[in-house]
Design an enzyme around this catalytic site. Structure first.
Site, mmCIF file in Angstrom:
data_model
loop_
_atom_site.group_PDB
_atom_site.id
_atom_site.type_symbol
_atom_site.label_atom_id
_atom_site.label_comp_id
_atom_site.label_asym_id
_atom_site.label_seq_id
_atom_site.Cartn_x
_atom_site.Cartn_y
_atom_site.Cartn_z
ATOM 1 C CG HIS A 173 -1.990 1.061 1.109
ATOM 2 N ND1 HIS A 173 -1.756 2.376 1.420
ATOM 3 C CD2 HIS A 173 -3.275 1.005 0.673
ATOM 4 C CE1 HIS A 173 -2.856 3.079 1.184
ATOM 5 N NE2 HIS A 173 -3.793 2.272 0.736
ATOM 6 C CD GLU A 175 -5.053 1.731 -3.544
ATOM 7 O OE1 GLU A 175 -6.240 1.939 -3.281
ATOM 8 O OE2 GLU A 175 -4.179 1.632 -2.674
HETATM 9 C C1 PEP Z 1 -6.713 3.335 -0.012
HETATM 10 O O1 PEP Z 1 -6.494 3.478 1.175
HETATM 11 O O2 PEP Z 1 -6.280 2.330 -0.600
HETATM 12 C C2 PEP Z 1 -7.473 4.362 -0.730
HETATM 13 C C3 PEP Z 1 -7.687 4.202 -2.015
HETATM 14 O O3 PEP Z 1 -7.902 5.445 -0.006
HETATM 15 P P1 PEP Z 1 -8.962 6.580 -0.469
HETATM 16 O O4 PEP Z 1 -10.142 5.846 -1.075
HETATM 17 O O5 PEP Z 1 -9.317 7.304 0.775
HETATM 18 O O6 PEP Z 1 -8.275 7.425 -1.493
#
Ligand code: PEP
Length: 252
Positions: free
Chosen positions: A97, A173
């Site tokens: 992450h 992400e």
């Molecule tokens: C995450 O913690 O993986 C995330 C995508 O957070 P957020 O949705 O708050 O951007």
């Protein structure tokens, strides 16, 4: 492929709050369960057992750990093992992450070690990858994703799509979209997911590995993202803390 809707609670929720969230989820689900969707929640370690107990026996709901140390047991003060996570009811674990990469300083090699350790010890792994704003602006999207995925697949040597089936997922992400309120546009998501899919095919062979999108997903934008090509689900941070908001995302 089923859509996987995952909630990452980060460092939020006591056991009582977590249990109440899990009960709201169960109550809101149709009696026959979710069709074509499954839900995975990553609570803080102290609340995994409470959520797992409420979810117990429900085929479309599962629980994971946000972090662990890649060792069986030993003198690692403050750490938690995969065996402890499994004992608490976790079936999944997150690795890589961006908050662990960028705040805790976890490098690609450690992330790769953690992925392999968890898989070898019977947990399913959701590997998070993604570029920073600086990297994206420098045109390095593919380079970064290839480096982050390559670290895992070259460390493993023997991970292919067949051995990973049902046990491994990737969450793309973009770091600049996590917790910032800045959402990647659907064209940007589609472009990055096509890159991830192509990289997974070259690293793992034919790919049935689910690829989720994460980064400021909310009820208002979930539907537009989750139905894009190569998007097999969503990883949701902030908007997963309120059960009603997450439920809207689950049914988007
Ligand atoms: C995450 O913690 O993986 C995330 C995508 O957070 P957020 O949705 O708050 O951007």
């Amino acid at each position: 492929m089923q859509k996987l809707l995952a909630a990452n609670w980060k460092m939020y929720k006591t056991r009582e709050q977590a249990e109440s969230w899990a009960r709201s989820m169960i109550q809101a689900l149709p009696p026959q369960g979710l069709s074509g969707r499954s839900v995975l929640v990553f609570p803080p370690a102290t609340a995994i057992a409470a959520v797992a107990q409420v979810f117990s026996g429900h085929p479309s709901l599962s629980v994971g750990g946000q972090n662990f140390y890649p060792g069986t047991e030993g003198a690692f003060t403050g750490e938690i093992s995969v065996e402890m996570l499994r004992d608490a009811g976790a079936q999944w674990v997150l690795a890589g992450h961006s908050e662990r990469r960028h705040i805790m300083g976890e490098a690609d090699a450690l992330v790769a070690q953690k992925v392999l350790f968890a898989l070898e010890h019977g947990l399913r792994v959701m590997l998070c990858i993604g570029e920073t704003l600086e990297e994206r602006e420098a045109g390095k999207l593919t380079e970064v994703l290839e480096r982050q995925l390559g670290a895992v697949f070259s460390a493993a040597g023997k991970l292919d799509a067949a051995s990973l089936a049902g046990r491994f997922a990737v969450a793309y992400e973009p770091v600049w979209a996590i917790g910032t309120g800045k959402v990647a546009g659907t064209a940007e998501v589609a472009e990055a997911h096509a890159v991830v899919r192509r990289l997974l095919e070259s690293f793992a062979g034919e790919s049935r590995i689910p690829v989720l999108y994460g980064g400021s997903v909310k009820p208002a934008n979930a539907g537009a993202i989750v139905h894009l090509d190569n998007v097999d689900g969503l990883l949701v941070g902030g908007a997963s803390l309120d059960p009603q908001s997450f439920l809207q995302i689950v049914s988007a």
